[in-house]
Write an enzyme that holds these catalytic residues in place. Structure first.
Site: not given
Length: 290
Positions: A104, A106, A108
């Site tokens: 993953e 990311d 955010e």
């Protein structure tokens, strides 16, 4: 030649198969490239497929995912984040595979009270293990206009960028025994959701539902990437004679390194590699190799 010796068979296959071109989404339509996957109508594609919006209210958030999976690429998306009092909200924009040993990458965006800056949270998971968080403030207001958030993912680097300014560079250190995302194709996901138990000041500031619905907007998606199809990756041609276009072999030059150091010196607010209290048995090994 050392790089070629250490490159996986899969990466070599990708290098030599790059004459194939499959569904490269160069500023295409959101209808063509994405599916809205949850939110009961709170996610919308408008303007003839050129704009996508996600919204959050007290009942539900919303989210979308890419139709394609990718194994390496330069992924760009322009976002305009939730304006005003966005405390408690999280806009997530990331690539991920599936399963307990997933990879993953990311972004955010953690909302905040009106006038206080967003926190940009980044992380890299390899084989199901994350804990590689770095967080930043931004040098502009990300709610006033669209800005470009990019991931450059190739066999040697995962580089996070904002408006082409690098925030961090997670390097391939497999030769040192450190995992790197290289074998699992990933979809692009994004969601807008309520996380007021942790998102703003560690959960001290709660979501003000009188401000709902909260809305984030997306445009100008671009994926210059290897698309996974029928068990193999099909890559666009590498334009090795065009500056900046050879993303498969790209790394930070001296100018980009200087920009990244400027960002980390002035805008980084958390770095897992300096959090000795969190890792009393010793910092993760990659922290001593960058």
């Amino acid at each position: 030649m050392d790089f070629l010796k250490n490159t996986s068979k899969l990466s070599l296959l990708l290098i030599f198969s790059c004459s194939c071109l499959l569904s490269i989404a160069n500023a295409g339509s959101f209808y063509q490239d994405f599916d809205i996957t949850w939110g009961d109508g709170r996610g919308k594609i408008v303007n003839n497929g050129q704009l996508l919006s996600l919204s959050l209210d007290k009942t539900s958030g919303s989210g979308f995912q890419s139709k394609h999976e990718y194994l390496y690429g330069k992924i760009d998306m322009q976002l305009k984040l939730v304006p005003g009092n966005s405390a408690g909200t999280v806009t997530a924009y990331y690539l991920s595979s599936q399963g307990p040993t997933h990879d993953e990458i990311d972004f955010e965006f953690l909302g905040n009270l009106t006038g206080d800056p967003y926190t940009v949270h980044t992380n890299v998971f390899t084989q199901g293990k994350g804990n590689r968080e770095m967080q930043f403030k931004l040098w502009f207001d990300p709610t006033k206009d669209f800005h470009t958030y990019s991931v450059l993912w190739n066999p040697r680097h995962v580089i996070f960028m904002v408006d082409n300014v690098p925030l961090r560079d997670y390097k391939n250190l497999e030769s040192k025994g450190i995992a790197f995302p290289k074998n699992q194709p990933m979809r692009i996901y994004s969601s807008l959701w309520n996380a007021d138990d942790w998102a703003t000041r560690g959960g001290l500031v709660k979501t003000d539902w009188s401000q709902a619905p909260f809305t984030a907007s997306y445009r100008n998606f671009n994926a210059n990437a290897c698309v996974w199809s029928s068990g193999s990756a099909k890559c666009p041609p590498l334009q090795t004679n065009v500056a900046g276009d050879n993303w498969f072999n790209q790394e930070l030059d001296s100018t980009s390194l200087a920009r990244m150091r400027w960002v980390q010196r002035n805008y980084m607010v958390y770095n897992y590699c300096t959090d000795g209290k969190r890792f009393p048995q010793g910092l993760p090994p990659e922290c001593n190799m960058n």
